[in-house]
Structure formats: C-alpha cells, structure tokens
Design a protein around this motif. Structure first.
Motif, PDB file in Angstrom:
ATOM      1  N   THR A 255     -43.503  22.394  81.643  1.00 44.44           N
ATOM      2  CA  THR A 255     -42.827  21.625  80.592  1.00 44.44           C
ATOM      3  C   THR A 255     -41.315  21.788  80.700  1.00 44.44           C
ATOM      4  OG1 THR A 255     -44.717  21.881  79.093  1.00 44.44           O
ATOM      5  CG2 THR A 255     -42.602  21.317  78.090  1.00 44.44           C
ATOM      6  N   GLY A 256     -40.840  23.016  80.898  1.00 46.13           N
ATOM      7  CA  GLY A 256     -39.413  23.252  81.016  1.00 46.13           C
ATOM      8  C   GLY A 256     -38.801  22.638  82.271  1.00 46.13           C
ATOM      9  N   TRP A 257     -39.617  22.405  83.284  1.00 49.01           N
ATOM     10  CA  TRP A 257     -39.147  21.766  84.510  1.00 49.01           C
ATOM     11  C   TRP A 257     -38.906  20.271  84.308  1.00 49.01           C
ATOM     12  CZ3 TRP A 257     -37.440  24.367  88.532  1.00 49.01           C
ATOM     13  CH2 TRP A 257     -37.204  23.684  89.740  1.00 49.01           C
ATOM     14  N   GLY A 258     -39.402  19.746  83.169  1.00 49.07           N
ATOM     15  CA  GLY A 258     -39.192  18.335  82.879  1.00 49.07           C
ATOM     16  C   GLY A 258     -40.444  17.484  82.956  1.00 49.07           C
ATOM     17  N   TRP A 259     -41.585  18.125  83.195  1.00 46.42           N
ATOM     18  CA  TRP A 259     -42.840  17.389  83.285  1.00 46.42           C
ATOM     19  C   TRP A 259     -43.716  17.700  82.061  1.00 46.42           C
ATOM     20  CZ3 TRP A 259     -43.763  19.260  88.984  1.00 46.42           C
ATOM     21  CH2 TRP A 259     -42.854  18.579  89.820  1.00 46.42           C
ATOM     22  N   GLY A 260     -43.223  17.336  80.884  1.00 41.74           N
ATOM     23  CA  GLY A 260     -43.949  17.621  79.652  1.00 41.74           C
ATOM     24  C   GLY A 260     -45.319  16.982  79.601  1.00 41.74           C
ATOM     25  N   TRP A 261     -45.439  15.778  80.163  1.00 39.00           N
ATOM     26  CA  TRP A 261     -46.724  15.084  80.160  1.00 39.00           C
ATOM     27  C   TRP A 261     -47.796  15.860  80.927  1.00 39.00           C
ATOM     28  CZ3 TRP A 261     -48.580  13.944  85.005  1.00 39.00           C
ATOM     29  CH2 TRP A 261     -47.654  13.976  86.067  1.00 39.00           C
ATOM     30  N   LEU A 262     -47.379  16.705  81.869  1.00 39.14           N
ATOM     31  CA  LEU A 262     -48.313  17.524  82.639  1.00 39.14           C
ATOM     32  C   LEU A 262     -48.432  18.932  82.062  1.00 39.14           C
ATOM     33  CD1 LEU A 262     -50.116  17.866  85.134  1.00 39.14           C
ATOM     34  CD2 LEU A 262     -48.064  18.478  86.443  1.00 39.14           C
ATOM     35  N   GLY A 263     -47.317  19.480  81.574  1.00 42.28           N
ATOM     36  CA  GLY A 263     -47.328  20.852  81.067  1.00 42.28           C
ATOM     37  C   GLY A 263     -48.038  21.004  79.733  1.00 42.28           C
ATOM     38  N   LEU A 264     -47.907  20.007  78.840  1.00 39.87           N
ATOM     39  CA  LEU A 264     -48.519  20.121  77.513  1.00 39.87           C
ATOM     40  C   LEU A 264     -50.045  20.243  77.562  1.00 39.87           C
ATOM     41  CD1 LEU A 264     -46.293  17.695  75.405  1.00 39.87           C
ATOM     42  CD2 LEU A 264     -46.416  20.189  75.239  1.00 39.87           C
ATOM     43  N   PRO A 265     -50.760  19.500  78.428  1.00 39.54           N
ATOM     44  CA  PRO A 265     -52.208  19.730  78.514  1.00 39.54           C
ATOM     45  C   PRO A 265     -52.558  21.164  78.913  1.00 39.54           C
ATOM     46  CG  PRO A 265     -51.668  17.620  79.504  1.00 39.54           C
ATOM     47  CD  PRO A 265     -50.361  18.320  79.208  1.00 39.54           C
ATOM     48  N   PHE A 266     -51.779  21.752  79.848  1.00 39.33           N
ATOM     49  CA  PHE A 266     -52.002  23.156  80.209  1.00 39.33           C
ATOM     50  C   PHE A 266     -51.828  24.056  78.990  1.00 39.33           C
ATOM     51  CE2 PHE A 266     -51.554  21.513  84.427  1.00 39.33           C
ATOM     52  CZ  PHE A 266     -52.187  22.411  85.271  1.00 39.33           C
ATOM     53  N   VAL A 267     -50.784  23.781  78.213  1.00 37.15           N
ATOM     54  CA  VAL A 267     -50.503  24.582  77.019  1.00 37.15           C
ATOM     55  C   VAL A 267     -51.657  24.471  76.018  1.00 37.15           C
ATOM     56  CG1 VAL A 267     -49.014  24.753  74.988  1.00 37.15           C
ATOM     57  CG2 VAL A 267     -48.000  24.520  77.261  1.00 37.15           C
ATOM     58  N   LEU A 268     -52.141  23.263  75.796  1.00 38.57           N
ATOM     59  CA  LEU A 268     -53.201  23.064  74.808  1.00 38.57           C
ATOM     60  C   LEU A 268     -54.492  23.741  75.239  1.00 38.57           C
ATOM     61  CD1 LEU A 268     -52.479  19.339  73.891  1.00 38.57           C
ATOM     62  CD2 LEU A 268     -52.275  21.315  72.363  1.00 38.57           C
ATOM     63  N   VAL A 269     -54.850  23.624  76.509  1.00 39.58           N
ATOM     64  CA  VAL A 269     -56.056  24.292  77.001  1.00 39.58           C
ATOM     65  C   VAL A 269     -55.915  25.805  76.869  1.00 39.58           C
ATOM     66  CG1 VAL A 269     -57.475  24.740  79.035  1.00 39.58           C
ATOM     67  CG2 VAL A 269     -56.699  22.410  78.555  1.00 39.58           C
ATOM     68  N   ALA A 270     -54.739  26.319  77.188  1.00 43.38           N
ATOM     69  CA  ALA A 270     -54.498  27.753  77.083  1.00 43.38           C
ATOM     70  C   ALA A 270     -54.605  28.225  75.631  1.00 43.38           C
ATOM     71  CB  ALA A 270     -53.124  28.095  77.646  1.00 43.38           C
ATOM     72  N   MET A 271     -54.042  27.473  74.702  1.00 37.51           N
ATOM     73  CA  MET A 271     -54.109  27.856  73.292  1.00 37.51           C
ATOM     74  C   MET A 271     -55.539  27.811  72.775  1.00 37.51           C
ATOM     75  SD  MET A 271     -50.726  26.195  71.537  1.00 37.51           S
ATOM     76  CE  MET A 271     -49.104  26.872  71.871  1.00 37.51           C
ATOM     77  N   ALA A 272     -56.307  26.818  73.236  1.00 42.01           N
ATOM     78  CA  ALA A 272     -57.719  26.776  72.858  1.00 42.01           C
ATOM     79  C   ALA A 272     -58.438  28.020  73.372  1.00 42.01           C
ATOM     80  CB  ALA A 272     -58.376  25.506  73.412  1.00 42.01           C
ATOM     81  N   GLY A 273     -58.119  28.411  74.613  1.00 42.00           N
ATOM     82  CA  GLY A 273     -58.715  29.620  75.161  1.00 42.00           C
ATOM     83  C   GLY A 273     -58.330  30.865  74.388  1.00 42.00           C
ATOM     84  N   LEU A 274     -57.073  30.966  73.993  1.00 38.06           N
ATOM     85  CA  LEU A 274     -56.614  32.112  73.209  1.00 38.06           C
ATOM     86  C   LEU A 274     -57.260  32.134  71.831  1.00 38.06           C
ATOM     87  CD1 LEU A 274     -52.829  32.020  74.153  1.00 38.06           C
ATOM     88  CD2 LEU A 274     -54.418  33.875  74.704  1.00 38.06           C
ATOM     89  N   SER A 275     -57.439  30.965  71.236  1.00 34.98           N
ATOM     90  CA  SER A 275     -58.071  30.888  69.921  1.00 34.98           C
ATOM     91  C   SER A 275     -59.533  31.321  69.993  1.00 34.98           C
ATOM     92  CB  SER A 275     -57.970  29.458  69.381  1.00 34.98           C
ATOM     93  OG  SER A 275     -58.484  29.376  68.075  1.00 34.98           O
ATOM     94  N   ILE A 276     -60.249  30.842  71.015  1.00 39.29           N
ATOM     95  CA  ILE A 276     -61.640  31.243  71.198  1.00 39.29           C
ATOM     96  C   ILE A 276     -61.721  32.722  71.558  1.00 39.29           C
ATOM     97  CG2 ILE A 276     -63.669  30.913  72.669  1.00 39.29           C
ATOM     98  CD1 ILE A 276     -62.870  27.938  72.828  1.00 39.29           C
ATOM     99  N   GLY A 277     -60.804  33.182  72.413  1.00 35.67           N
ATOM    100  CA  GLY A 277     -60.765  34.598  72.760  1.00 35.67           C
ATOM    101  C   GLY A 277     -60.485  35.476  71.556  1.00 35.67           C
ATOM    102  N   GLY A 278     -59.629  34.976  70.640  1.00 34.03           N
ATOM    103  CA  GLY A 278     -59.356  35.726  69.417  1.00 34.03           C
ATOM    104  C   GLY A 278     -60.588  35.856  68.542  1.00 34.03           C
ATOM    105  N   ALA A 279     -61.392  34.777  68.466  1.00 37.85           N
ATOM    106  CA  ALA A 279     -62.639  34.837  67.694  1.00 37.85           C
ATOM    107  C   ALA A 279     -63.608  35.835  68.301  1.00 37.85           C
ATOM    108  CB  ALA A 279     -63.271  33.447  67.642  1.00 37.85           C
ATOM    109  N   LEU A 280     -63.684  35.845  69.630  1.00 42.00           N
ATOM    110  CA  LEU A 280     -64.568  36.790  70.306  1.00 42.00           C
ATOM    111  C   LEU A 280     -64.093  38.224  70.076  1.00 42.00           C
ATOM    112  CD1 LEU A 280     -67.030  36.908  72.232  1.00 42.00           C
ATOM    113  CD2 LEU A 280     -65.403  36.960  74.125  1.00 42.00           C
ATOM    114  N   ALA A 281     -62.776  38.441  70.131  1.00 42.24           N
ATOM    115  CA  ALA A 281     -62.232  39.778  69.881  1.00 42.24           C
ATOM    116  C   ALA A 281     -62.488  40.210  68.445  1.00 42.24           C
ATOM    117  CB  ALA A 281     -60.732  39.792  70.193  1.00 42.24           C
TER     118      ALA A 281
END
Length: 401
Positions: A255-281
């Motif tokens: 995203t910081g490199w200027g490709w927000g359209w590509l970086g934001l999906p990575f961010v959203l998938v990662a946050m979903a993973g962290l949220s699910i991981g938090g529930a498991l923890a």
C-alpha cells in the motif's frame, strides 16, 4: 458486589473417576472456562460447591485463583453463606453448563432475583422445571440472602436443586434464553466427547456475537468456515498470529508503495486472520496472544491508512491525502478509546471497517475521495460515541444523585 457460584458435584458420564467440571474444555477445564466468563463479567469472588475434592479440581481451582479475585471451596449452603457478603449479587452456574459471555451478560450486574429459562423444545438435560412452560436453563442471579435461606433447610437437601426452588418460589423474574442459543453455544454437557465437539460451537459463537457489523457479517461467516479445521488440526495460536502479522506487514508495504488496490486486500485478509486467531487464543486462555493480535489489528489499520495517504500525496505532490489520513487515524483512535461494548452500536467504525471501505475507492483510483469518506464515517461514529457516553453519564447521575 458481584460473585459467582459454580456447582461441581456431578461425575462425568463417560469418566466416572472425574468430575464433569474438570473435563477438558477450551484449553483447560470446564470450570476454568466458566470462571473466566464470571471474572470477565466482573465477579470479584468465586465460590465452588463440591461433594468431593479431586486432584484435577484442586489444580483447576488453583489456576483460577491465579487469574485474580478470590476462590473458595465449600460443601454446603451454610459454608457458602458464610463466605458471601450479605449484599452480594450472585451469578449461579449449573453443574456442567457451557455458555458464553453474551448469555452471561443477561444476568450480570445488580437486579432482582432472576432465572434463565427455556421452553420444552430447548430444554437442557438434567435441569428442572420452574414453571408451567419454563425449564431452568442453567443460570440464575440471586441475592446472598437466597443462599442463607437454603442454609436453613435440612442438610440432606441437594444444594443446587434447593437454591433453584427457593429462588423460584420467591418470585424471581424469568429471563428467556435467546432463540437458538440452547442448540448452539449454551447447554449442559457431562460427556467428554460431546464437550470436545462443543468447543467449536462456543468458539464460532464468540466471534458471531461481536457487535461491529464487519465482525458479524464478514469475520463470523469466515470463522464458521475456518475454525473447525483449525481446531481439528490443533494449529498453534502463535502460528496464526505470525502468519497473519507477516501478511499484514506485506499489505502495508505494498500500500505504501502506491499500490493500494493490491495492498488493501492483503491487509483485510491479514486482519481477518488476526481476528480469528484472537478468538482461538481467547478460547485457549492465551491472554498475551489475544492482546498481541488485537494490538496488531489496531496498529495495522492506522499504519495502512497513513501509508495510503502518504502514497497518494507523493503521487499528487500535495499533502492533502496525508493530512486526511492523519485526521482519520486520530478520529478512529478516539472512537476505539470511547466506544466500548456497553454503548457501541453495530454501525460504528472499527479498525477492520476502515480498510474495507477504502478498498473500492482504491480500485477505482479515487483514493483521496475514499480517505475523505472514511474520515466522515469515523467522525459520525465519534459523534455517536460521545452522545452515548453523555447519556450513560447522565443516567448514572440520575440513579446516584
């Protein structure tokens, strides 16, 4: 003062040498899980009613004591009454009950005596009828005086049954178990195999019961799909946290490199993973890992918005996008600071919601417009949070002039 009363007297169905309350559950034992819910609800004292002591129960009680608050083991109503403050409100947990924080919240806090009940269709095994079409659902809120009333009864009376009867005869309010919960995350289990199966139900219910709209309509369906596989394979929580964090860092970098359209999906998938991981923890009582993943979501969301604003400013040669991004991060921080679950509305902004709203604008090449719209959304959320806090404060002053 809020206290908890847990019954731990029944043997497990398939393990007669063990108490049902000491069966493995949620990375510990069932009684430890119940105690965690009570402590999270504000219980400063927990009383465990036993018929016999086992090594597993002693170990579980010691671990509960290390979580904070006091834990007392009693054998009778008179012993329990002697331990309780006369003005205490007591949350009663039936032997072998599995529930979640949403159901517990129905009874937590001060108020008249109340029984959680259900109808014939959702009746829980082994629990008693307390009305014509009301069967106890395993939880109650009683005053300390009800425990004293039971203490005055003959000593051979069953404590749990007698307490239920005394509470019902005193005119306790009947609170209906929310529809469907008896078949999902709420029930009585004294069988080790069935209790293991209920792990997944409670875990997915923990995610589904969250208030924010993103959690309910995006994270929860994903969790219901993914969590059973993670639990079945005993995937360690640190692996989910590490993998999601690495993906989040990559998304922020892209995203910081200027490709927000590509970086934001990575961010959203990662946050979903962290949220699910938090529930498991949370389920496994890995407190440090819960805080770590929540912090990664909060920090990752802010860094993503800043990276997006800086990238746009760099390409346009102005500071407009950076300024909007900074304002958005500050406003979103105030929303998180003031919008706790007691007053939060489902539509308010959350760390995961902001990148999700920005994504279509980034894809369309209108990132600055997206930042402005997201900032307006965060501002509306902040205004609602301030108003809710004012109403809450006003209500407290009215009740306690």
């Amino acid at each position: 003062m809020l206290a908890g009363l847990i019954f731990a007297t029944e043997d497990a169905v398939d393990r007669p040498d063990m108490l049902a309350e000491t069966l493995p559950f949620a990375g510990g034992t069932l009684i430890e899980f119940q105690a965690r819910l009570l402590i999270a609800a504000g219980a400063g004292q927990i009383i465990v009613v036993v018929a016999r002591l086992t090594p597993e129960l002693v170990g579980a009680v010691n671990r509960i004591g290390r979580r904070g608050g006091s834990v007392d083991i009693v054998r009778s109503a008179s012993e329990a009454a002697a331990k309780l403050h006369p003005l205490a409100h007591v949350l009663v947990i039936a032997d072998g009950l599995v529930t979640d924080e949403t159901i517990l919240a129905l009874l937590a806090g001060a108020g008249d005596d109340a029984l959680l009940v259900t109808g014939e269709v959702d009746a829980l095994p082994g629990l008693e009828r307390v009305g014509q079409d009301a069967i106890w659902a395993g939880m109650a809120r009683v005053g300390a005086d009800r425990i004293t009333d039971v203490a005055h009864l003959p000593g051979d009376y069953d404590f749990q049954s007698a307490l239920l009867r005394v509470t019902a005869q005193s005119g306790a309010v009947h609170l209906r178990l929310p529809s469907g919960e008896a078949r999902a995350g709420h029930g009585v289990e004294r069988d080790a195999a069935r209790l293991r199966a209920r792990n997944e139900v409670v875990l997915t219910g923990h995610v589904s019961n969250r208030i924010p709209w993103v959690d309910r309509y995006l994270i929860a369906p994903l969790a219901r799909l993914v969590l059973p596989r993670i639990v079945a394979r005993s995937v360690p929580g640190w692996a989910i946290a590490a993998g999601s964090s690495a993906l989040l860092a990559a998304g922020i970098g892209i995203t910081g490199w200027g490709w927000g359209w590509l970086g934001l999906p990575f961010v959203l998938v990662a946050m979903a993973g962290l949220s699910i991981g938090g529930a498991l923890a949370w389920m496994r009582d890995e407190t440090a890992l819960v805080h770590l993943q929540r912090g990664a979501i909060l920090g990752g969301s802010g860094l993503t918005m800043l990276a997006l604003g800086i990238a746009v400013s760099r390409s346009e040669g102005t500071l407009s996008a950076t300024s909007v991004a900074v304002a958005l991060v500050v406003i979103a921080g105030f929303v998180e600071r003031g919008g706790d679950d007691r007053i939060r509305q489902s539509w308010w902004g959350t760390p995961i919601a902001y990148p999700l709203i920005l994504l279509p604008f980034a894809i369309a090449g209108q990132t600055l417009t997206g930042l402005m719209m997201t900032a307006l959304y965060a501002t509306a959320s902040l205004a609602a949070a301030i108003e809710a806090l004012r109403e809450s404060l006003s209500g407290n002053l009215t009740r306690n002039p």
